[in-house]
Design a protein around this motif. Sequence first.
Motif, short mmCIF file in Angstrom:
data_model
loop_
_atom_site.label_atom_id
_atom_site.label_comp_id
_atom_site.label_asym_id
_atom_site.label_seq_id
_atom_site.Cartn_x
_atom_site.Cartn_y
_atom_site.Cartn_z
N ARG A 61 0.91 -1.14 0.03
CA ARG A 61 -0.23 -0.03 0.06
C ARG A 61 0.95 1.47 -0.03
O ARG A 61 0.62 2.23 -0.78
CB ARG A 61 -0.81 -0.13 1.44
N GLU A 62 1.92 1.31 0.79
CA GLU A 62 2.73 2.41 0.79
C GLU A 62 4.27 1.75 1.45
O GLU A 62 4.39 0.48 1.37
CB GLU A 62 2.23 3.39 1.81
N ASN A 63 5.20 2.71 1.89
CA ASN A 63 6.34 2.18 2.41
C ASN A 63 6.24 1.23 3.36
O ASN A 63 5.23 1.62 4.52
CB ASN A 63 7.32 3.45 2.48
N LEU A 64 7.07 0.69 3.70
CA LEU A 64 6.93 -0.50 4.69
C LEU A 64 7.97 -0.11 6.06
O LEU A 64 9.04 -0.19 6.06
CB LEU A 64 7.46 -1.87 4.30
N PRO A 65 7.00 0.42 7.26
CA PRO A 65 7.85 0.73 8.36
C PRO A 65 8.28 -0.57 9.17
O PRO A 65 7.86 -1.53 8.80
CB PRO A 65 6.86 1.45 9.21
N VAL A 290 -8.84 1.18 -16.18
CA VAL A 290 -9.07 2.24 -15.28
C VAL A 290 -7.77 3.02 -15.09
O VAL A 290 -7.22 2.60 -14.19
CB VAL A 290 -9.90 1.97 -14.12
N GLY A 291 -7.20 3.90 -15.90
CA GLY A 291 -6.04 4.83 -15.64
C GLY A 291 -5.00 3.73 -15.56
O GLY A 291 -5.01 2.88 -16.81
N PRO A 292 -4.19 3.67 -14.66
CA PRO A 292 -2.79 2.67 -14.88
C PRO A 292 -3.16 1.25 -14.51
O PRO A 292 -2.05 0.61 -14.46
CB PRO A 292 -2.11 3.47 -13.66
N VAL A 293 -4.45 0.95 -13.89
CA VAL A 293 -4.63 -0.34 -13.28
C VAL A 293 -5.65 -0.85 -14.33
O VAL A 293 -6.49 -0.18 -15.13
CB VAL A 293 -4.69 -0.66 -11.89
N GLY A 294 -6.10 -2.27 -14.27
CA GLY A 294 -7.15 -2.88 -15.19
C GLY A 294 -7.37 -4.09 -14.98
O GLY A 294 -6.65 -4.83 -13.97
N VAL A 295 -8.36 -4.90 -15.71
CA VAL A 295 -8.53 -6.25 -15.50
C VAL A 295 -7.99 -6.91 -16.56
O VAL A 295 -8.52 -6.52 -17.72
CB VAL A 295 -10.04 -6.41 -15.42
N TYR A 296 -7.41 -7.76 -16.61
CA TYR A 296 -6.78 -8.71 -17.53
C TYR A 296 -7.66 -9.13 -18.65
O TYR A 296 -8.62 -9.69 -18.22
CB TYR A 296 -5.88 -9.69 -17.01
N ASP A 297 -7.37 -8.71 -19.97
CA ASP A 297 -8.19 -9.42 -21.00
C ASP A 297 -8.46 -10.69 -21.29
O ASP A 297 -9.52 -11.17 -21.83
CB ASP A 297 -7.90 -8.50 -22.35
N LEU A 303 -6.17 -8.63 -11.77
CA LEU A 303 -5.96 -7.37 -11.96
C LEU A 303 -4.52 -6.95 -12.06
O LEU A 303 -3.88 -7.70 -11.75
CB LEU A 303 -6.27 -6.68 -10.67
N VAL A 304 -4.46 -5.92 -13.29
CA VAL A 304 -2.80 -5.91 -13.40
C VAL A 304 -2.81 -4.23 -13.55
O VAL A 304 -3.35 -3.46 -13.40
CB VAL A 304 -2.81 -6.28 -15.01
N ASN A 305 -1.32 -4.13 -13.03
CA ASN A 305 -0.73 -2.78 -13.25
C ASN A 305 -0.06 -2.49 -14.42
O ASN A 305 0.99 -3.24 -14.50
CB ASN A 305 0.25 -2.66 -11.85
N TYR A 306 -0.40 -1.58 -15.16
CA TYR A 306 0.19 -1.34 -16.51
C TYR A 306 1.64 -0.63 -16.41
O TYR A 306 2.20 -0.41 -17.33
CB TYR A 306 -0.67 -0.56 -17.22
N GLY A 307 2.03 -0.25 -15.22
CA GLY A 307 3.33 0.25 -15.00
C GLY A 307 3.40 1.41 -13.96
O GLY A 307 4.49 1.21 -13.10
N LEU A 315 -6.67 -0.71 -5.39
CA LEU A 315 -8.09 -0.88 -4.34
C LEU A 315 -9.28 -0.23 -4.70
O LEU A 315 -10.13 -0.77 -4.50
CB LEU A 315 -7.34 -0.41 -2.94
N GLN A 316 -9.07 0.81 -5.44
CA GLN A 316 -10.13 1.33 -5.90
C GLN A 316 -11.08 0.67 -6.94
O GLN A 316 -12.03 0.57 -6.95
CB GLN A 316 -9.79 2.88 -6.45
N LEU A 317 -10.35 0.21 -7.93
CA LEU A 317 -10.77 -0.65 -8.92
C LEU A 317 -11.26 -1.83 -8.45
O LEU A 317 -12.50 -2.35 -8.55
CB LEU A 317 -9.64 -1.19 -10.04
N ALA A 318 -10.75 -2.54 -7.58
CA ALA A 318 -11.11 -3.74 -6.80
C ALA A 318 -12.47 -3.24 -6.11
O ALA A 318 -13.29 -4.30 -6.03
CB ALA A 318 -10.26 -4.24 -5.83
N GLY A 319 -12.52 -2.23 -5.61
CA GLY A 319 -13.91 -1.75 -4.78
C GLY A 319 -14.90 -1.66 -5.51
O GLY A 319 -15.92 -2.24 -5.21
#
Length: 342
Positions: A61-65, A290-297, A303-307, A315-319
Motif C-alpha cells: 500500500r505504501e512504504n514499509l515501516p 481504469v487509468g494505470p490499472v485494469g482487469v486482464y483481458d 487485476l494488472v498494473n500497467y506500469g 484498491l479503488q478498482l477492486a472496490g
Amino acid sequence: MSMQWQTDVDLTHRNSFGFPAVAERFVEIDQLEQLELALAEVEQHQWPLLILGGGSNLVFRENLPGAVISIATRGSHVLVDDENTAIIEVGAGENWHGFISQLLEKGLHGLENLALIPGNVGAAPVQNIGAYGVEMADCFHSLTAYDRETKALVQLSKDECLFGYRDSIFKSSQQGRYIIWRVRFVLSTVFSPKTQYRGIADYLAAQGIVEPTAYQVYQAVCDIRMSKLPLPSELGNAGSFFENPIVSEAVYSTLKGQFPDLVAYPDRPGHFKLAAGWLIDKAGWKGRRVGPVGVYDKQALVLVNYGEGRAFDLLQLAGEITHSVKQRFGVELRMEPRLYPA
Ligand SMILES: Cc1cc2nc3c(=O)[nH]c(=O)nc-3n(C[C@H](O)[C@H](O)[C@H](O)COP(=O)(O)OP(=O)(O)OC[C@H]3O[C@@H](n4cnc5c(N)ncnc54)[C@H](O)[C@@H]3O)c2cc1C
C-alpha cells in the motif's frame, strides 16, 4: 553470529505488482541464530514485521515501516523413501516452481498441477496454494516453523495447519505467529494424473494424449498458464485477485436459475464454489482499463498494473468490481492477496 539490517531497501522488484515501496529495514536470513537476533530486535523496538517470500501475493500500500525479513533457507533432501512414497523436506526459501521441476526429475509425483505458481516454498502453506484441481495440502506432510510465542522451532502436522480453500492457520487464527522454515511433502513414486480439470483435459485431448505422463501434465499446466496469465515481469499482477466465493446450495440454485451459464463447482456438502472470474466477466469488467490499472483481458480474475499504478488505484478498482458483483449477483468477493501495511 551477527546479523545486519539493510536500511531503506527498495522492494519495487520484490513484489509482483511492481508497486514502489521502501522497507525501512530488510534482512535475508538462512540461519536460525540470525533469525533469533533479528526477532529480538523486532520485539525490543516493537517494529511491525513482514515475512517476505517472492512477493507474489502481496499488495504494498505504501512504504514499509519496521522490518522485513526474507527467509532464505535452501536445499531439499529425501527423508523417507519406500516402495511407493517418499517424504521430501525443502527449505522455505526455495523457489516453488524450481522445486516442482526438481520433483519431476526425481520421479516424485502429486504436485505437477501446481507448476509455474510464482513464489517460494515457505509461502505455499500460508494460503494452501492450489490450481487445476490440486491443492498443496494434498501432498503436504508437515513443516518446521519458528514459533514467535514460544521462541523455538516447532513441527506442525497437516491437521494442525487447518488447511482450507486458500486458507490455513498462518493466514487466519495464527497470522504472524509462525515463520515457516522448512516444509515436508509426501509424494508418490507412481504417477496418477489428475486431469479432471477441463482446461487440462481439453489440452491433452487436442494433442491426442490419452494416458499422459507426468511430464506431459506438467507441460500442459505450464502451457495453459503461459497462455492465460500475464508474466509479472511484463505486466504487474498477483494472479487471482479474488477468491472464488463459496455459497450455499440454495444461493447457487437461485443464481443458476437466473444465469444458466453460471460457472460453479461442488464444494463441501451443501455448498458450491462460484467462479469469481465468471462473475467479474459477466459484470462487464473483463479487459477494462481504469487509468494505470485494469482487469486482464484473458482472465477477469487477474487485476494488472500497467506500469505507473499504485495500490490506491488498484484498491479503488477492486472496490468498484466488488460493488458491481454484489449488486448484480448478491455475492461478496474477497481479496486474495494480503494488503501490507494492513
Ligand atoms: C502470475 C501469478 C499466478 C499465480 N497463480 C496462483 C495459483 O494458481 N494458485 C495460488 O494459490 N496462488 C497463485 N498465485 C499467488 C502466489 O503466487 C502464491 O500465493 C504464492 O504462494 C506466494 O508466494 P510468495 O513467496 O510470493 O509469497 P509472498 O507474496 O511473499 O507472501 C505471501 C504471504 O505469505 C507470508 N509468508 C511468506 N513466506 C513466509 C514464511 N516463510 N513464513 C511465514 N509466512 C510467510 C507473507 O508474510 C504473506 O503474508 C499467483 C501469483 C501470480 C503473480
